[in-house]
Enzyme design. Structure first.
Site: not given
Ligand code: NAD
Length: 494
Positions: A189-190, A192-194, A211, A245
């Site tokens: 995911g993104n 910030a949440v990472g 990731e 991503c």
């Molecule tokens: P998303 O909104 O689906 O969030 C990802 C996960 O994080 C979800 O399961 C969600 O429930 C959880 N989440 C969200 N907020 C949270 C919080 N406050 N606390 C705990 N968990 C939380 O996806 P997204 O983040 O919008 O995805 C897009 C981003 O992910 C982009 O930055 C993209 O580059 C990155 N991405 C990376 C890869 C990779 O393999 N490197 C692949 C796909 C997407």
């Protein structure tokens, strides 16, 4: 709610402690179950992706279904070999010992997926988790609830539901899950949440793979074939409407190449979509109104030289190219994650490298150039999760290569054998005998200490430079040194 999360984690731990997920046969059967899940449901998966993500069926097969099938088959074919202990080479001090790295499962792992590839980003990590012998809790993205529900309902019919759990929900549910102790957390995911995930993991010193994403730059060199480059770069921006991503985020090139590129890009769009991507079934929409609004805002005040059409009711944004973009414009401050390509002009590869290096480390760097010298400047002069020369994104599907970020684009890596290693703790193992002969050698470390003993330790632990052909003579060499050592150790005992 948090009780349910805790219960699931407890159940997963109970299953892991029973040892059932660790045997070769069990892992193999689960991988075969996962394979069957995809095979039986591939049409349904493609349909769900078409409805929910508006993905063309072709892209669902390309980006998710075919990829997952190959990933699982690769794990099935290689599982036995991956599970074998790795035997590192040893120095003289350990000549009599058996030393190994034994891959063992971490235990109960948490896999958090993202919406843009809702099946591949949950099930591909699961392949690694199963292969490595873990139990798992899988949290699909709430942004794609149909995929999440489908996984919850159907996956347990194919894999052991006492070891692998789908737990659905949004931020509160994920937060509740994170209150529990996991042995590994794999998050996509993104960034910030990472950081939130990393903090939660730190509470229990849980290792993580993050990731993440970022702004992956493209450098288009004057030597490049601009038609080919335009096809490949635009493909990266048009697949999943740039919601990948690894999408090429922005383009760096000279003014001369910029104009040639824009002309070539217009031809590409004409060829692919007959100039009407917004009406084309091969072109996907933006996932939701929030992301549509975010992307539309990034277009405000920009000079559009291709595309630019947006439709909020259909959530369509045409493939769009922007020129005269300033490095401190909003579009250059966040990951675009959509079909908009800003072009920033530079005068040289060196200037492009400086531009890239002033920013966070991206998930990928892309370079289009026929010159080996120019290619090398980027390979050696920039840091990113991966680098792909003369194409974009395709390195993702090469399972001989690990996939992951560095710095702001992530921690850890996976795919193919790397997924197995990611979900395994490689236990350093030394097995020593208790026989008298071995003990003679060990006496040099026991009191009474002497200079003679210390000199001896210096000799036998000394790192020697690699000797060509040494592998061939190694057994003889070790026997010879073993004899010398034994004789010397007799001397040291006196
Ligand atoms: P998303 O909104 O689906 O969030 C990802 C996960 O994080 C979800 O399961 C969600 O429930 C959880 N989440 C969200 N907020 C949270 C919080 N406050 N606390 C705990 N968990 C939380 O996806 P997204 O983040 O919008 O995805 C897009 C981003 O992910 C982009 O930055 C993209 O580059 C990155 N991405 C990376 C890869 C990779 O393999 N490197 C692949 C796909 C997407």
């Amino acid at each position: 709610m948090s009780n349910k999360a805790a219960e699931i984690v407890q159940d997963a731990r109970k299953a892991f402690n029973s040892g059932k997920s660790k045997t070769y046969e069990f892992r193999l059967n689960q991988l075969k179950g996962l394979q069957k899940f995809i095979e039986v449901n591939e049409k349904k998966i493609a349909d769900i992706l078409e409805i929910e993500n508006t993905k063309p069926i072709f892209e669902s097969y390309l980006g998710e279904i075919i990829y997952m099938k190959n990933d699982i088959q690769n794990a099935i074919d290689n599982l036995k070999r991956w599970m074998e202990p790795v035997k590192p080479s040893k120095n003289l001090m350990f000549i009599m010992d058996q030393i190994e790295l034994i891959p063992e499962p971490y235990g109960v792992v948490l896999i958090i997926g993202a919406w843009n590839y809702p099946f591949a980003l949950t099930l591909s990590p699961l392949v690694g988790a199963i292969a490595a012998g873990n139990c798992a809790v899988i949290k699909p993205s709430e942004i794609t609830p149909m995929s999440a529900k489908f996984l919850e309902d159907e996956l347990p019919k194919f894999i052991d539901s006492s070891c692998y759990f789908i737990y659905n929900g949004g931020v509160p549910e994920t937060t509740a899950l994170l209150e529990n102790r996991f042995d590994y957390i794999f998050y996509t995911g993104n960034s910030a949440v990472g950081r939130i995930i990393y903090l939660a993991a730190a509470k229990h010193l849980t290792p993580v793979t993050l990731e993440l994403g970022g702004k992956s730059p493209v450098y288009l060199d004057d030597s490049a074939d601009v038609e080919i480059a335009a096809n490949r770069i635009l493909w990266g921006k048009c697949v999943n409407a740039g919601q990948s991503c690894l999408e090429p985020d922005y383009l760096l090139c000279t003014e001369y190449m910029r104009d040639k590129f824009v002309r070539a890009a217009k031809n590409t769009i004409q060829k692919w979509y007959n100039n009407e991507p917004k009406e084309n079934k091969d072109y996907c929409k933006i996932i939701n109104a929030n992301h549509f609004a975010r992307l539309s805002k990034l277009l405000a005040g920009q000079k559009i030289v291709m595309g630019g059409y947006t439709d909020s009711t259909k959530r369509i944004i045409e493939p769009t190219i922007l020129v005269d973009v300033k490095p401190d414009d909003a579009i250059m401050k966040e990951e675009i994650f959509g079909p908009i390509l800003p072009i920033i002009t530079v005068e040289s590869a060196e200037e492009a490298i400086e531009f890239i290096n002033k920013r966070e480390k991206p998930l990928a760097v892309y370079v289009f150039s026929k010159s080996k010298v120019e290619q090398d400047k980027f390979i050696k002069g920039t840091s990113s999760g991966g680098i792909c020369i003369n194409d974009v994104m395709v390195h993702y599907s090469c399972d001989a290569l690990p996939f992951g970020g560095v710095g702001n684009s992530g921690i850890g890596r996976y795919h193919g054998e790397y997924s197995f290693r990611t979900f395994s703790h490689e236990k350093a193992t030394l097995i020593r005998t208790l026989n008298k002969f071995g003990e003679y050698i060990q006496t040099i470390r026991y009191p009474p200490y002497s200079e003679k003993k210390l000199n001896m330790i210096n000799v036998i632990t000394k790192k020697l430079p690699p000797i060509p052909g040494a592998e061939f003579f190694k057994p003889l060499f070790f026997i010879f040194l073993g004899v010398i050592l034994t004789l010397l150790s007799f001397g040291c005992r006196k």
